[in-house]
Design a protein around this motif. Structure first.
Motif, PDB file in Angstrom:
ATOM      1  N   LEU A 158      31.732  20.721  -6.309  1.00 29.10           N
ATOM      2  CA  LEU A 158      31.556  22.128  -6.670  1.00 29.10           C
ATOM      3  C   LEU A 158      31.822  22.369  -8.151  1.00 29.10           C
ATOM      4  N   ASP A 159      32.805  21.674  -8.688  1.00 26.33           N
ATOM      5  CA  ASP A 159      33.065  21.808 -10.128  1.00 26.33           C
ATOM      6  C   ASP A 159      31.825  21.425 -10.936  1.00 26.33           C
ATOM      7  N   GLY A 160      31.059  20.459 -10.436  1.00 30.75           N
ATOM      8  CA  GLY A 160      29.851  20.038 -11.130  1.00 30.75           C
ATOM      9  C   GLY A 160      28.710  21.040 -11.025  1.00 30.75           C
ATOM     10  N   LEU A 161      28.822  21.997 -10.112  1.00 30.41           N
ATOM     11  CA  LEU A 161      27.779  23.010  -9.959  1.00 30.41           C
ATOM     12  C   LEU A 161      27.984  24.204 -10.880  1.00 30.41           C
ATOM     13  N   ARG A 219      24.946  26.671 -12.103  1.00 35.73           N
ATOM     14  CA  ARG A 219      23.927  26.072 -12.954  1.00 35.73           C
ATOM     15  C   ARG A 219      22.545  26.356 -12.392  1.00 35.73           C
ATOM     16  N   THR A 220      21.547  26.399 -13.247  1.00 34.20           N
ATOM     17  CA  THR A 220      20.216  26.865 -12.860  1.00 34.20           C
ATOM     18  C   THR A 220      19.282  25.766 -12.374  1.00 34.20           C
ATOM     19  N   ASP A 221      19.697  24.509 -12.468  1.00 31.03           N
ATOM     20  CA  ASP A 221      18.774  23.411 -12.175  1.00 31.03           C
ATOM     21  C   ASP A 221      18.988  22.788 -10.807  1.00 31.03           C
ATOM     22  N   LEU A 244      20.413  17.167 -15.325  1.00 24.72           N
ATOM     23  CA  LEU A 244      20.137  16.390 -14.129  1.00 24.72           C
ATOM     24  C   LEU A 244      18.755  15.744 -14.215  1.00 24.72           C
ATOM     25  N   PRO A 245      18.628  14.501 -13.758  1.00 30.01           N
ATOM     26  CA  PRO A 245      17.299  13.883 -13.715  1.00 30.01           C
ATOM     27  C   PRO A 245      16.469  14.488 -12.591  1.00 30.01           C
TER      28      PRO A 245
END
Length: 218
Positions: free
Chosen positions: A194-197, A155-157, A205-206
């Motif tokens: 890692l799955d969340g990345l 993910r880019t954020d 994401l805030p």
């Protein structure tokens, strides 16, 4: 007297047993800093290392020097893993996130939580011995993340600081607990993290991506 022809004085090499003792002290301190923080009594470090207190002070003049050497050791070993991940991703960009995943688990096994003193008051992260190692580590992790991001798998954020904070926190035992199988839980929770990345992101994401420079300012 012609100093050019004078015999050069040899600097004696450390004995093998002295080197082993030093490595054991650093390894024991690394474990205990993760479990209890860098203020753990040095006699406890000596006990875990299986050496006497005098041996600890023979190798390390004081606590700050021991903390610094632990940070250097962990920094170098974790950077090695990140660079191995970069090499893997460069050979096969499709495996970039797998390389990042392998790196994260390897960094946890190296007790990356022992790097927390880098962000604590009273510790000089700009000590000459630390600068090169820290820059190498940060550059390697950033390079590995960039490869995973370029492959469309990360993910880019998020930034390096986000990864380091989560990894350091998840790789440390809960304060005041003695979990006998902590490592198995650590790797399980790292896998969830890692799955969340992975891209595409499933949520927004805030706040902003956390850089390491931003961490050092807090």
């Amino acid at each position: 007297m012609d100093t050019a022809t004078a015999p050069q004085r040899r600097v004696p090499r450390p004995r093998a047993d002295a080197l082993r003792n030093r490595e054991r002290i650093v390894a024991a301190a690394r474990e205990m800093f993760v479990e209890h923080g860098p203020d753990v009594p040095l006699d406890e470090v000596a006990r875990r290392a299986g050496v006497g207190n005098a041996t600890v002070y023979r190798h390390f003049a004081d606590r700050p020097e021991l903390v610094r050497q632990v940070v250097l050791s962990v920094t170098d070993r974790v950077a090695d893993h990140a660079e191995e991940g970069i090499a893997t991703a460069d050979v096969d960009p499709g495996k970039a996130f797998d390389a990042l995943r392998t790196f994260v688990h390897a960094a946890a096994d190296e007790r990356i939580g022992a790097l927390c003193p880098l962000l604590s008051e009273g510790f000089d992260p700009y000590h000459p011995e630390l600068l090169d190692g820290r820059e190498r580590l940060e550059g390697a992790i950033a390079g590995l993340m960039e490869r995973a991001r370029a492959a469309g798998q990360l993910r880019t954020d998020i930034a390096v600081g986000d990864l380091m904070v989560a990894l350091s926190q998840l790789a440390r035992p809960l304060p005041g607990t003695a979990c006998p199988n902590a490592d198995s839980f650590i790797h399980r929770h790292l896998q969830l993290f890692l799955d969340g990345l992975m891209a595409p992101a499933r949520s927004e994401l805030p706040g902003e991506a956390t850089t390491l420079e931003a961490l050092r300012q807090h």
